[in-house]
Every structure is written in structure tokens, then in C-alpha cells.
Scaffold this motif. Structure first.
Motif, PDB file in Angstrom:
ATOM      1  N   SER A 116      68.543  76.574  67.182  1.00 26.84           N
ATOM      2  CA  SER A 116      68.314  77.750  68.027  1.00 26.84           C
ATOM      3  C   SER A 116      66.924  78.354  67.824  1.00 26.84           C
ATOM      4  O   SER A 116      66.458  79.140  68.651  1.00 26.84           O
ATOM      5  N   ARG A 117      66.250  77.997  66.727  1.00 26.78           N
ATOM      6  CA  ARG A 117      64.894  78.488  66.460  1.00 26.78           C
ATOM      7  C   ARG A 117      63.876  77.353  66.523  1.00 26.78           C
ATOM      8  O   ARG A 117      62.850  77.397  65.857  1.00 26.78           O
ATOM      9  N   SER A 118      64.145  76.379  67.349  1.00 28.17           N
ATOM     10  CA  SER A 118      63.244  75.224  67.443  1.00 28.17           C
ATOM     11  C   SER A 118      61.860  75.608  67.952  1.00 28.17           C
ATOM     12  O   SER A 118      60.889  74.863  67.752  1.00 28.17           O
ATOM     13  N   ASP A 119      61.739  76.774  68.584  1.00 26.18           N
ATOM     14  CA  ASP A 119      60.441  77.238  69.057  1.00 26.18           C
ATOM     15  C   ASP A 119      59.491  77.558  67.902  1.00 26.18           C
ATOM     16  O   ASP A 119      58.287  77.706  68.106  1.00 26.18           O
ATOM     17  N   ARG A 120      60.039  77.660  66.688  1.00 24.54           N
ATOM     18  CA  ARG A 120      59.219  77.971  65.521  1.00 24.54           C
ATOM     19  C   ARG A 120      58.731  76.710  64.808  1.00 24.54           C
ATOM     20  O   ARG A 120      58.170  76.790  63.718  1.00 24.54           O
ATOM     21  N   PHE A 121      58.935  75.548  65.411  1.00 24.65           N
ATOM     22  CA  PHE A 121      58.604  74.277  64.754  1.00 24.65           C
ATOM     23  C   PHE A 121      57.132  74.231  64.317  1.00 24.65           C
ATOM     24  O   PHE A 121      56.820  73.990  63.146  1.00 24.65           O
ATOM     25  N   GLU A 122      56.210  74.435  65.242  1.00 22.59           N
ATOM     26  CA  GLU A 122      54.782  74.310  64.918  1.00 22.59           C
ATOM     27  C   GLU A 122      54.357  75.339  63.869  1.00 22.59           C
ATOM     28  O   GLU A 122      53.595  75.024  62.949  1.00 22.59           O
ATOM     29  N   ALA A 123      54.856  76.555  63.991  1.00 25.06           N
ATOM     30  CA  ALA A 123      54.474  77.598  63.042  1.00 25.06           C
ATOM     31  C   ALA A 123      55.020  77.328  61.645  1.00 25.06           C
ATOM     32  O   ALA A 123      54.430  77.757  60.646  1.00 25.06           O
ATOM     33  N   SER A 124      56.128  76.605  61.570  1.00 23.08           N
ATOM     34  CA  SER A 124      56.771  76.344  60.277  1.00 23.08           C
ATOM     35  C   SER A 124      56.297  75.054  59.619  1.00 23.08           C
ATOM     36  O   SER A 124      56.609  74.803  58.456  1.00 23.08           O
ATOM     37  N   LEU A 125      55.561  74.232  60.353  1.00 22.81           N
ATOM     38  CA  LEU A 125      55.152  72.912  59.860  1.00 22.81           C
ATOM     39  C   LEU A 125      54.220  73.042  58.654  1.00 22.81           C
ATOM     40  O   LEU A 125      53.124  73.586  58.762  1.00 22.81           O
ATOM     41  N   PRO A 126      54.625  72.556  57.467  1.00 26.28           N
ATOM     42  CA  PRO A 126      53.739  72.625  56.306  1.00 26.28           C
ATOM     43  C   PRO A 126      52.613  71.598  56.421  1.00 26.28           C
ATOM     44  O   PRO A 126      52.777  70.544  57.047  1.00 26.28           O
TER      45      PRO A 126
ATOM     46  N   THR B  34      74.871  75.133  74.103  1.00 27.08           N
ATOM     47  CA  THR B  34      73.910  76.106  73.593  1.00 27.08           C
ATOM     48  C   THR B  34      74.530  77.040  72.559  1.00 27.08           C
ATOM     49  O   THR B  34      73.888  77.404  71.569  1.00 27.08           O
ATOM     50  N   LYS B  35      75.788  77.400  72.741  1.00 22.92           N
ATOM     51  CA  LYS B  35      76.435  78.341  71.829  1.00 22.92           C
ATOM     52  C   LYS B  35      76.581  77.794  70.413  1.00 22.92           C
ATOM     53  O   LYS B  35      76.803  78.565  69.470  1.00 22.92           O
ATOM     54  N   THR B  36      76.447  76.474  70.230  1.00 26.38           N
ATOM     55  CA  THR B  36      76.585  75.879  68.896  1.00 26.38           C
ATOM     56  C   THR B  36      75.241  75.697  68.189  1.00 26.38           C
ATOM     57  O   THR B  36      75.215  75.326  67.012  1.00 26.38           O
ATOM     58  N   TRP B  37      74.129  75.935  68.889  1.00 26.74           N
ATOM     59  CA  TRP B  37      72.813  75.606  68.323  1.00 26.74           C
ATOM     60  C   TRP B  37      72.500  76.376  67.045  1.00 26.74           C
ATOM     61  O   TRP B  37      71.784  75.883  66.185  1.00 26.74           O
ATOM     62  N   ARG B  38      73.035  77.582  66.906  1.00 27.07           N
ATOM     63  CA  ARG B  38      72.719  78.375  65.708  1.00 27.07           C
ATOM     64  C   ARG B  38      73.382  77.795  64.462  1.00 27.07           C
ATOM     65  O   ARG B  38      72.970  78.103  63.335  1.00 27.07           O
ATOM     66  N   ARG B  39      74.402  76.956  64.638  1.00 27.34           N
ATOM     67  CA  ARG B  39      75.063  76.326  63.490  1.00 27.34           C
ATOM     68  C   ARG B  39      74.526  74.922  63.223  1.00 27.34           C
ATOM     69  O   ARG B  39      74.949  74.269  62.276  1.00 27.34           O
ATOM     70  N   ILE B  40      73.630  74.454  64.089  1.00 30.73           N
ATOM     71  CA  ILE B  40      72.990  73.140  63.888  1.00 30.73           C
ATOM     72  C   ILE B  40      71.641  73.370  63.210  1.00 30.73           C
ATOM     73  O   ILE B  40      70.807  74.116  63.705  1.00 30.73           O
ATOM     74  N   HIS B  41      71.448  72.719  62.070  1.00 28.15           N
ATOM     75  CA  HIS B  41      70.205  72.862  61.312  1.00 28.15           C
ATOM     76  C   HIS B  41      69.534  71.507  61.188  1.00 28.15           C
ATOM     77  O   HIS B  41      70.201  70.476  61.088  1.00 28.15           O
ATOM     78  N   ILE B  42      68.216  71.514  61.171  1.00 29.11           N
ATOM     79  CA  ILE B  42      67.448  70.267  61.128  1.00 29.11           C
ATOM     80  C   ILE B  42      66.531  70.268  59.921  1.00 29.11           C
ATOM     81  O   ILE B  42      65.731  71.199  59.740  1.00 29.11           O
ATOM     82  N   GLY B  43      66.647  69.244  59.088  1.00 34.38           N
ATOM     83  CA  GLY B  43      65.716  69.016  57.996  1.00 34.38           C
ATOM     84  C   GLY B  43      64.664  68.030  58.483  1.00 34.38           C
ATOM     85  O   GLY B  43      64.878  66.815  58.458  1.00 34.38           O
ATOM     86  N   TYR B  44      63.532  68.550  58.979  1.00 33.01           N
ATOM     87  CA  TYR B  44      62.505  67.724  59.603  1.00 33.01           C
ATOM     88  C   TYR B  44      61.711  66.916  58.561  1.00 33.01           C
ATOM     89  O   TYR B  44      61.545  67.344  57.418  1.00 33.01           O
ATOM     90  N   TYR B  45      61.167  65.795  59.026  1.00 32.45           N
ATOM     91  CA  TYR B  45      60.260  64.982  58.214  1.00 32.45           C
ATOM     92  C   TYR B  45      60.806  64.798  56.799  1.00 32.45           C
ATOM     93  O   TYR B  45      60.147  65.114  55.809  1.00 32.45           O
ATOM     94  N   ASN B  46      62.045  64.297  56.724  1.00 37.11           N
ATOM     95  CA  ASN B  46      62.682  63.977  55.435  1.00 37.11           C
ATOM     96  C   ASN B  46      62.811  65.170  54.508  1.00 37.11           C
ATOM     97  O   ASN B  46      62.767  65.034  53.283  1.00 37.11           O
ATOM     98  N   GLY B  47      62.993  66.352  55.107  1.00 35.70           N
ATOM     99  CA  GLY B  47      63.209  67.545  54.304  1.00 35.70           C
ATOM    100  C   GLY B  47      61.969  68.362  54.034  1.00 35.70           C
ATOM    101  O   GLY B  47      61.970  69.222  53.141  1.00 35.70           O
ATOM    102  N   SER B  48      60.917  68.156  54.809  1.00 34.85           N
ATOM    103  CA  SER B  48      59.697  68.950  54.625  1.00 34.85           C
ATOM    104  C   SER B  48      59.954  70.427  54.883  1.00 34.85           C
ATOM    105  O   SER B  48      59.384  71.298  54.222  1.00 34.85           O
ATOM    106  N   PHE B  49      60.813  70.727  55.862  1.00 32.34           N
ATOM    107  CA  PHE B  49      61.240  72.093  56.118  1.00 32.34           C
ATOM    108  C   PHE B  49      62.499  72.045  56.975  1.00 32.34           C
ATOM    109  O   PHE B  49      62.860  70.992  57.516  1.00 32.34           O
ATOM    110  N   CYS B  50      63.166  73.178  57.074  1.00 28.66           N
ATOM    111  CA  CYS B  50      64.469  73.221  57.738  1.00 28.66           C
ATOM    112  C   CYS B  50      64.538  74.421  58.680  1.00 28.66           C
ATOM    113  O   CYS B  50      64.103  75.524  58.321  1.00 28.66           O
TER     114      CYS B  50
END
Length: 395
Positions: free
Chosen positions: A223-233, A203-219
Motif C-alpha cells: 500500500s506504500r509502494s509509492d515510497r519505493f524510490e525514497a526508501s531505496l538505500p 486493494t483492501k489487502t495491500w496494507r497486509r502485503i509486505h515486500i522485502g525488496y532486493y533480497n531484504g535491502s528494505f521492506c
């Protein structure tokens, strides 16, 4: 050795029961559906002669079966498990790990991958040889502050969407994260990637792990994966594209189509050629430039995206975190167009673990022949030297 048959309900197996071939045979068979009948062609254990004996037996069987069924064996439809078998590689014949250390920067194979599909004179080929040396030297001399990796086929086993991060990669990734290096996963997936990443990393490493979802639609950081739906373009133009492709009988009949608001994913049905479907999509998309979309292929799907969407969002986000001197290393598997890592691996520091573009200044694959996908990533990772908030690559 295992050879898929002409129809999905049959399987033709060539089994050389030698000590070196047994491991590959067993691993290959483990990927095949258990309800498929199998024919065993047992050859004498006589080296080259047994190989020729078994090959001729299989060719004769396939030729007869093709004639009986009215199918051309030279133009088969390959079921989904065919990809898994193809990517196993010559297990037991290629030594992976420390014994391959001296062979990793395989310049001859790297050049062949770049130009194999082209007819080039010796002068042009020499340019690629010199380009390989120049690129390798540049990669070795650079210090990197961030890592961008593709997920399926690069850090997770190709053909198995439930496999998670390959165990042999987790240790090095944690070492990088704990040293302060940011790691980006550039993926065609949505929130389905959360579970395997959270299972693999503390868990302590999650803030340094970043995800470029759907081939880079958003990133987002993990650690902020709870914001997925709100961030979905949400791109309304994709509804028009969806209607257009659903109306094409060859696509609707041979694919499962899912509109994810920022990406349309086509999951190709078993036994259908994704290359043929890519050609149809090119006709639709290139013939209607006003649609404003593009498409890329992966080992398991075809993704249609707005033109501005790109995995390069991970590169840009990583560079924004770093000093001007630090580089960003990108690793992927589908570097040849229209693969979904094509754009990502056009960046200046990029390595492929499978297919490559013809670009002489990016997207090189220096792995030994037969080493690919997560095995290839593991080979590159073994050459990473971790420092505080950075790393170097000694390939």
C-alpha cells in the motif's frame, strides 16, 4: 521426452507417443524457441523396451554429434530454457492435489534431499530420520501469525519473470490476508514486483502485503509502494565491487551487470554455467574481505549484496507485529548455499519447495519426488488451516 542438444541452435527430441507421455512432451515443447530444428526419435509403444530403444538411439546420436563438433556431451552448457524444462517435473505421473494428501510428508525423500551429496554411516543417517520426525512434529503443532514467501520460483513460475503470482496460490493467499495474517514477499526484485502483486490481490489487502525488496535491502507494505524510490538505500561500496567484477573478462563477457545501488545483479547469458561464474565471484569476494559484500544465486541471476543485507529482515519485521507465541512460516526454493533463500530458510519454521541445506533443524522439503516450485507451494498451501489472524499447517 525432450533432450537439449550440444549447441544452442539445435535440439534433439525423443518423443514417445504414448497417452501418458504426450502431455509432458507438448508442455516441454512449448518452452522451446520455435526456430530450433528438431529431430524426432519415434519408439515403439512397448513400455520399458521402447524407453530403452529410444534412450539408446538418442545416446548414439548425441555421441556422434559430440564427436563431430568436438564437444564433450557430458559437460554441456545449458541454455536458459533448459531450466524451464528441468523444473516441469514428471507431469501426468505424479498426482498433485488431494490424491497426494497421504504422501505429502514424504520423510524418506526429505532425508535423501538432506544427505544425498554426503557419504554418511547409518548412525548419522538415522539422526536425520529422527530430525525429520521432530521437525515435522514441531511444524504441525505451531500456530503461525505471518507468512514469508520467496517470489520467483516459489509463488511465481520458475523461469518466467512475467508469469505473475501462480493462479492456484492466489485464493489461499487472499484467504490468509482477509483473516488478518500478514504476508511478506522476500524477493530479489525491485519495483517490478508491484504490477503482478497489485494485479493478483484486492486493494483492501495491500496494507497486509509486505515486500522485502532486493533480497531484504528494505521492506515496505504494498500500500506504500509509492515510497519505493525514497526508501531505496544506496551503498557506495558497491561501485568499487562493480568496477572489480567488470574488469574480470570472464564475468563481463558472460553476464549483463546492473548496479541497483543496494544490489548488483548479474544476469547470466544463455548457455553459460552460473556455477562457474559463482566460483569466479567467490575468488573475487573472498579474496577481498574488505569489500564487505556477499553473493547469492537464484534461478535466473546472481546477486551481490552488502553483508548486512538479508531476507531475514522480513522475518524480523513479521515477528515485530506478532505476539511472542505466534510463529512465522517461511517458504522458498533456493535453500542450499549459495541460493538466495539460504538465510531465509535457516529460520526455525521453514520449508523448501526445491533445494535444501544440510541443517537438521530447518529448511526441510517434505514434498513427493517430482513436485517442486509453485506446484510444491500449492501442496503446502492445501495443508494450511486458516483461523482468525493465524493459521496452522497440517502436513
Amino acid at each position: 521426452e525432450i533432450m537439449p542438444s550440444l549447441v544452442g541452435s539445435e535440439m534433439c527430441i525423443r518423443d514417445r507417443s504414448t497417452p501418458r507421455g504426450k502431455k509432458l512432451t507438448l508442455r516441454t515443447l512449448s518452452h522451446l524457441p520455435g526456430d530450433i530444428p528438431r529431430w524426432h526419435f519415434l519408439a515403439s509403444d512397448g513400455g520399458l523396451c521402447s524407453a530403452l530403444e529410444a534412450t539408446l538411439a538418442v545416446f548414439g546420436f548425441i555421441a556422434g554429434a559430440g564427436e563431430h563438433l568436438g564437444i564433450d556431451p557430458g559437460r554441456p552448457n545449458v541454455p536458459s530454457y533448459g531450466s524451464k524444462i528441468y523444473h516441469l517435473g514428471p507431469i501426468g505421473f505424479v498426482q498433485i492435489g488431494r490424491t497426494a494428501a497421504k504422501r505429502l510428508a514424504d520423510l524418506g525423500s526429505a532425508v535423501v534431499r538432506k544427505v544425498s551429496a554426503l557419504r554418511l554411516d547409518d548412525e548419522v543417517k538415522q539422526q536425520y530420520v529422527e530430525g525429520a520426525h521432530t521437525y515435522l512434529s514441531k511444524m504441525r503443532s505451531q500456530t503461525y501469525g505471518a507468512l514469508v514467501v520467496d517470489y520467483d520460483g516459489t509463488t511465481s513460475q520458475v523461469g518466467d519473470r512475467d508469469a505473475g503470482v501462480a493462479p492456484e496460490l492466489v485464493g489461499k493467499l487472499i484467504e490468509l490476508l482477509e483473516s488478518g495474517v500478514a504476508v511478506f514477499f522476500a524477493t530479489g526484485r525491485g519495483d517490478s514486483i508491484h504490477k503482478p502483486l497489485k494485479a493478483a490481490f484486492p486493494t483492501k489487502t495491500w496494507r497486509r502485503i509486505h515486500i522485502g525488496y532486493y533480497n531484504g535491502s528494505f521492506c515496505l507494505p504494498l500500500s506504500r509502494s509509492d515510497r519505493f524510490e525514497a526508501s531505496l538505500p544506496r551503498h557506495s561500496r558497491l561501485r568499487t565491487v562493480e568496477r572489480r567484477i567488470r574488469s574480470h573478462p570472464l564475468i563481463s563477457e558472460n553476464c549483463e551487470i546492473e548496479n541497483k545501488h543496494c544490489q548488483i545483479t548479474l544476469k547470466v547469458r544463455s548457455g553459460v554455467s552460473s556455477e562457474s561464474l559463482s566460483g569466479i565471484l567467490a575468488e573475487i569476494i573472498l579474496g577481498q574481505s574488505r569489500l564487505g559484500v556477499k553473493f547469492f544465486t537464484s534461478s535466473h541471476s546472481i546477486d551481490i549484496l552488502p553483508r548486512q543485507t538479508s531476507k531475514m529482515v522480513c522475518i524480523r519485521s513479521a515477528k515485530a507485529m506478532l505476539s511472542s507465541k505466534a510463529g512465522v512460516l517461511a517458504i522458498g526454493d533456493c535453500g542450499a548455499f549459495p541460493g538466495n533463500d539460504f538465510e531465509l530458510l535457516q529460520t526455525e519454521y521453514s520449508l523448501s519447495v526445491d533445494s535444501v541445506s544440510t541443517n537438521i533443524s530447518s529448511c526441510w522439503n517434505f514434498l513427493p519426488i517430482g513436485v517442486s516450485h509453485t506446484d510444491g507451494t500449492a501442496e503446502y498451501f492445501r495443508r494450511i488451516e486458516v483461523m482468525k489472524e493465524s493459521f496452522s499447517l497440517k502436513i
